[in-house]
Design an enzyme around this catalytic site. Structure first.
Site, PDB file in Angstrom:
ATOM      1  N   ASP A 144      49.055  33.638  39.232  1.00  0.00           N
ATOM      2  CA  ASP A 144      49.349  34.983  40.183  1.00  0.00           C
ATOM      3  C   ASP A 144      50.068  34.035  41.526  1.00  0.00           C
ATOM      4  OD1 ASP A 144      48.531  36.873  41.533  1.00  0.00           O
ATOM      5  OD2 ASP A 144      46.511  37.601  41.436  1.00  0.00           O
ATOM      6  N   ASP A 191      49.518  46.020  40.814  1.00  0.00           N
ATOM      7  CA  ASP A 191      47.727  46.127  41.482  1.00  0.00           C
ATOM      8  C   ASP A 191      47.451  47.573  41.420  1.00  0.00           C
ATOM      9  OD1 ASP A 191      47.367  43.593  41.607  1.00  0.00           O
ATOM     10  OD2 ASP A 191      47.481  43.682  43.771  1.00  0.00           O
TER      11      ASP A 191
HETATM   12  C1  GLA Z   1      47.095  39.765  43.261  1.00  0.00           C
HETATM   13  C2  GLA Z   1      46.068  40.187  41.971  1.00  0.00           C
HETATM   14  C3  GLA Z   1      44.649  40.891  41.525  1.00  0.00           C
HETATM   15  C4  GLA Z   1      44.364  39.869  41.347  1.00  0.00           C
HETATM   16  C5  GLA Z   1      44.108  39.344  43.224  1.00  0.00           C
HETATM   17  C6  GLA Z   1      43.218  38.558  43.944  1.00  0.00           C
HETATM   18  O1  GLA Z   1      45.892  40.799  44.251  1.00  0.00           O
HETATM   19  O2  GLA Z   1      47.675  41.276  41.092  1.00  0.00           O
HETATM   20  O3  GLA Z   1      45.050  41.741  40.010  1.00  0.00           O
HETATM   21  O4  GLA Z   1      43.709  39.049  40.786  1.00  0.00           O
HETATM   22  O5  GLA Z   1      46.073  39.204  43.196  1.00  0.00           O
HETATM   23  O6  GLA Z   1      43.271  37.869  44.477  1.00  0.00           O
END
Ligand code: GLA
Length: 736
Positions: free
Chosen positions: A486, A556
């Site tokens: 990420d 997200d």
């Molecule tokens: C990002 C990712 C999510 C999750 C969060 C965790 O927003 O896209 O899927 O993993 O971080 O903090």
């Protein structure tokens, strides 16, 4: 010239001084003009031979300058369709190259010196790029240009594939002079097209709202699409397409431009005073200044230039195949991707081993294949204010270490996946306490937080080594099958402590090169781990990262209706095998919308499928639906992930969305169709399919009805009308 191949893909006509790159699908033609300048002549559908009819028209145009030392008023770079322009060469359009020399001049005149034609495709050092499996698959033309005064040399590289309508282009600059120069701009590609009415398609968006299809006329002046956030960004993807006003999903001309890169980018589209169009694509020149000492070189990232005369689906088909077959690498390139459950939207950071175990057990019961532990398992992380940079397990949540939990997951016959955010640092972390100098920070200035976190200077070797060693220690001590990589903020405070004052303009690009290095190391050292990219969802969804990680978290936003647009737009440039899509809880946590489990399943099954909710909270009836979805997806997975994807109805254009997947041998087709809002008096629309064999018959396996492939594609059929909003239907057609 290497001649191991049967048919030449690149010809040079000495008499006309014309290069012709061609295969059965496309031709790309340019010439060496008076003064040694390269002029673009044609890119499009294949022509067998070129007979000279496209020689640039000449004219004495007011206020256009002519070549130095000549008196020909009709020849000017200001309106020549150039192949690669530079600042100060008398072309007043946006330049491809701006080179600052020791005396401060930014003028260069790049003229033809030599060229070579070779089989295959060279690797680009330190950068992701499309590749070939063997030399006969493609040929590469390298044209060397030189600026006589500064002795700066440019190598324009063009690789044409034998069986694909694709030309990969990049540029390498070498300083053959004796003094240091600075690159202020070096586009990977320039494409000048003759006067015509064109439209440009871009993929803008925002966090939780990525890659919407935006289509607009190319008007006079310059329109640029870009990111200056240090990454590709949710806000503007690094893909654009140029099409005719009447191009649609199935017909018409379209050119695609995919930058194989993951940092700041810029795509410029300029319509000049005479209606001609210039496209420039490359690293964003803003906040970019790269020093090149004598004898040193600089390699730009690559642009994949594609052409289709079968509309946008034709273009996507080429790109999907290319990215899947010749950009993605490794063990998982063609592997069926596991159906996962991710604990993020189920627990956020509020979990421990005991709380997670029932989720794992339920996942097994429902037939899932992988459990992914998301953010919050490391350091002392209970919320997003701490611990980034400390990649050791949080003892409070896993008292006996992570391995015991990983083993538990494995004994339940599930794979185990883990979340990392390797490029980040929290102030509240051991890493910061030990190495406060590791983050990007302007000396004397307080850095700006975003999500309470800061960015590591991953361009620095010491920083990379620290992170690499922490990650590999964990991977060596605990069996991990998948990593979600990420990246949850954009870059500010652009200053690298590793660089002298005069090289600070290199920080952004060095960050990307550092990231690529780290990814190359880890993916090579751990070939059995499936890597998924992520940046707050789809903030770094690009062809560059696909070279290291074959799939990415698309957004997200897991709301099924929002996802229809996001996945529809993303599919223009990226294959379905790269798009992760999960079923989450309803009402949705991002939009508050309520949708049925069936519709959520249908949208998520149209990508790399998984769940992201608390499985233990499902009702018995819901569990039955989930089980059915999982077993259905297992059946259709090869066609979804590796078949031909066809967009049918764009959700941004009306009340419907539809797309389909066809097996490569056309024996099976899976169709998903969505009706957005319910209507009291709905119209009776027919759904028409595509990509089937018109000569053969197909059976709808649910109803048993049989139709000709030609019927399904030409007459179409009426869909049943369901009550309520956000309905979905799925059809499975099998060859009889
Ligand atoms: C990002 C990712 C999510 C999750 C969060 C965790 O927003 O896209 O899927 O993993 O971080 O903090």
């Amino acid at each position: 010239m290497n001649s191991t191949v049967t048919e030449q893909l690149i010809d040079f006509n000495e008499k006309q001084r014309v290069f012709h790159l061609h295969n059965n699908l496309i031709s790309y033609i340019f010439s060496i003009e008076k003064g040694g300048f390269l002029s673009h002549l044609y890119f499009g559908k294949r022509v067998r031979n070129y007979h000279g009819q496209l020689k640039n028209p000449q004219r004495d145009r007011g206020f256009s300058d002519n070549l130095p030392g000549t008196q020909d008023r009709t020849y000017s770079l200001d309106f020549l369709l150039q192949e690669y322009s530079s600042q100060g060469d008398g072309d007043f359009r946006k330049p491809a190259a701006v080179i600052r020399q020791a005396n401060g001049s930014q003028s260069t005149f790049f003229v033809y010196r030599a060229h070579t034609i070779s089989s295959g495709k060279p690797k680009l050092e330190g950068l992701p790029a499309a590749y070939v499996l063997d030399g006969s698959e493609a040929q590469t033309l390298t044209v060397t240009l030189e600026d006589e005064l500064s002795h700066v040399e440019l190598e324009l590289m063009y690789t044409i594939y034998r069986d694909r309508p694709v030309i990969a282009r990049s540029v390498k600059l070498t300083n053959k002079g004796t003094t240091t120069i600075n690159i202020e701009k070096l586009a990977s590609l320039q494409l000048d097209l003759p006067a015509d009415r064109k439209q440009v398609i871009s993929l803008p968006g925002a966090h939780m709202n990525e890659r919407h299809l935006e289509r607009e006329n190319v008007n006079f002046g310059v329109k640029s699409f870009s990111s200056r956030r240090g990454t590709t960004s949710h806000q503007m993807n690094n893909f654009i397409a140029l099409c005719d006003p009447n191009t649609d999903e199935f017909t018409g001309d379209v050119y695609g431009f995919s930058l194989v890169y993951s940092g700041n980018h810029k795509e410029e589209v300029e319509k000049d005073p005479y209606g001609a169009i210039r496209i420039l694509v490359g690293i964003n020149d803003e906040q970019f200044d790269w020093q090149v000492k004598s004898k040193q070189s600089f390699q730009t990232p690559e642009v994949l230039l594609t052409y289709s005369d079968n509309g946008f689906n034709g273009l996507s088909h080429t790109l999907h195949k290319l990215l899947r077959e010749r950009v993605a690498r490794g063990k998982f390139q063609y592997a069926l991707r596991p159906i996962l459950v991710n604990n993020w939207e189920a627990t956020f950071m509020d979990f421990n081993e005991d709380k997670l175990k029932p989720l794992v057990a339920e996942a097994k019961q429902l037939g899932l294949e992988m459990f992914v532990l998301d953010d919050g398992w490391f350091g002392h992380r209970d919320d997003d204010r701490s611990s980034l940079g400390d990649w050791q397990v949080f003892q409070k949540k896993f008292p006996a270490g992570l391995k015991r939990f990983a083993d538990y997951v494995h004994t339940n016959h599930l794979k185990f996946g883990l979340w990392f955010e390797p490029e980040m640092i929290s102030i509240d972390s051991e890493l910061y306490r030990q190495h406060p100098d590791y983050m990007l920070q302007v000396p004397g200035r307080q850095p700006s937080p975003s999500r309470d976190q800061y960015v590591l200077d991953i361009g620095r070797e010491a920083v990379r080594e620290n992170i690499h060693d922490q990650i590999s220690q964990l991977l060596d001590s605990c069996p991990i099958d998948y990593i979600k990589w990420d990246m949850n903020r954009h870059l500010t405070d652009i200053y690298s402590k590793a660089l002298p004052a005069e090289r600070q303009g290199e920080t952004f690009h060095r960050y990307v090169l550092g990231l690529y290095k780290l990814l190359e190391e880890l993916t090579t050292e751990y070939p059995n781990i499936l890597f998924e990219g992520c940046s707050g969802g789809g903030g770094r969804f690009d062809a560059g990262l696909l070279y290291y990680m074959p799939q990415s978290w698309t957004s997200d936003n897991t709301d099924a209706v929002a996802r229809m647009q996001i996945q529809y737009g993303t599919s223009l440039a990226y294959p379905v095998s790269s798009m992760a899509a999960h079923v989450s809880v309803s009402p949705n946590q991002q939009t508050g919308r309520t949708t049925s489990l069936q519709t959520r399943g249908a949208v998520a099954m149209s990508g790399v499928f998984g769940y992201e909710l608390d499985l233990t909270q499902l009702t018995v009836a819901e569990k039955t639906v989930v089980k059915k979805q999982v077993s259905l997806y297992k059946k259709i997975r090869p066609i979804i992930q590796y078949g031909t994807f066809i967009r049918l109805l764009d959700p941004s254009k009306g009340n419907h969305c539809a797309w389909m997947f066809v097996a490569t041998d056309k024996s099976v087709a899976v169709v998903f169709s969505f009706k957005l809002l319910a209507e009291a008096q709905p119209d009776f629309k027919r759904l028409k399919l595509a990509g089937l064999d018109p000569q053969k018959d197909y059976q709808n396996t649910t109803s048993g009805e049989i139709f000709g492939g030609d019927e399904l594609m030409n007459t179409g059929f009426y869909e049943s009308i369901q009550p309520g909003d956000f309905n979905s239907q799925m059809y499975y057609f099998k060859l009889v």
